[in-house]
Design a protein around this motif. Sequence first.
Motif, PDB file in Angstrom:
ATOM      1  N   GLU A 151       0.773  -1.178   0.031  1.00 43.62           N
ATOM      2  CA  GLU A 151      -0.085   0.015   0.105  1.00 43.62           C
ATOM      3  C   GLU A 151       0.798   1.266  -0.033  1.00 43.62           C
ATOM      4  O   GLU A 151       1.621   1.387   0.866  1.00 43.62           O
ATOM      5  CB  GLU A 151      -0.863  -0.013   1.228  1.00 43.62           C
ATOM      6  CG  GLU A 151      -1.536   1.160   1.357  1.00 43.62           C
ATOM      7  CD  GLU A 151      -2.898   1.047   2.512  1.00 43.62           C
ATOM      8  OE1 GLU A 151      -2.998   2.319   3.061  1.00 43.62           O
ATOM      9  OE2 GLU A 151      -3.249  -0.109   2.834  1.00 43.62           O
TER      10      GLU A 151
ATOM     11  N   THR B 149       1.307   5.447   0.150  1.00 44.94           N
ATOM     12  CA  THR B 149       0.730   6.698   0.769  1.00 44.94           C
ATOM     13  C   THR B 149       1.445   7.884   0.708  1.00 44.94           C
ATOM     14  O   THR B 149       2.712   7.877   0.952  1.00 44.94           O
ATOM     15  CB  THR B 149       0.315   6.186   2.276  1.00 44.94           C
ATOM     16  OG1 THR B 149      -0.210   5.155   2.465  1.00 44.94           O
ATOM     17  CG2 THR B 149      -0.547   7.482   2.716  1.00 44.94           C
TER      18      THR B 149
ATOM     19  N   SER C  49       2.094  11.850   2.034  1.00 44.95           N
ATOM     20  CA  SER C  49       1.463  12.699   3.091  1.00 44.95           C
ATOM     21  C   SER C  49       2.444  13.971   2.598  1.00 44.95           C
ATOM     22  O   SER C  49       3.774  13.846   2.184  1.00 44.95           O
ATOM     23  CB  SER C  49       2.014  11.993   4.538  1.00 44.95           C
ATOM     24  OG  SER C  49       3.560  11.550   4.644  1.00 44.95           O
TER      25      SER C  49
ATOM     26  N   TYR D  64       6.581   9.822   0.717  1.00 48.97           N
ATOM     27  CA  TYR D  64       5.881   8.618   0.033  1.00 48.97           C
ATOM     28  C   TYR D  64       6.110   7.312   0.754  1.00 48.97           C
ATOM     29  O   TYR D  64       7.361   7.255   0.564  1.00 48.97           O
ATOM     30  CB  TYR D  64       6.222   8.790  -1.568  1.00 48.97           C
ATOM     31  CG  TYR D  64       5.340   7.835  -2.373  1.00 48.97           C
ATOM     32  CD1 TYR D  64       3.968   8.030  -2.298  1.00 48.97           C
ATOM     33  CD2 TYR D  64       5.585   7.123  -3.516  1.00 48.97           C
ATOM     34  CE1 TYR D  64       3.188   7.276  -3.084  1.00 48.97           C
ATOM     35  CE2 TYR D  64       5.068   6.317  -4.426  1.00 48.97           C
ATOM     36  CZ  TYR D  64       3.672   6.556  -4.135  1.00 48.97           C
ATOM     37  OH  TYR D  64       2.775   5.796  -5.068  1.00 48.97           O
TER      38      TYR D  64
END
Length: 95
Positions: free
Chosen positions: A3, A5, A7, A26
């Motif tokens: 996964e 993500t 930020s 990342y």
Amino acid sequence: MIEYTWSFPNFETDSENVVKTIHWRYTAVDGEYSASMYGSCAGSDGMDFDNMTQEHCKNCVLENQDQTEEEMQSNLSAQIEEQKSPALTSKTKEW
């Protein structure tokens, strides 16, 4: 399954609330394994802090990178695979 993500922990703005610098991270997580990349880049022209979105920040970062998002994912995936099956092992010996 990994996964990924994005930020954005910090932004630097001028006196008119225009974003001058975006600080980003990342992250990839696969169970107990994780890897991340981070950096900073200039905000896009006239990027207003109050009206920007996460997608706008992501696009701005990607426009200023020498890698595509897919290449970044490949890099993070390789880091996780190295954690799962390290090529080298660090050992110590008590004499």
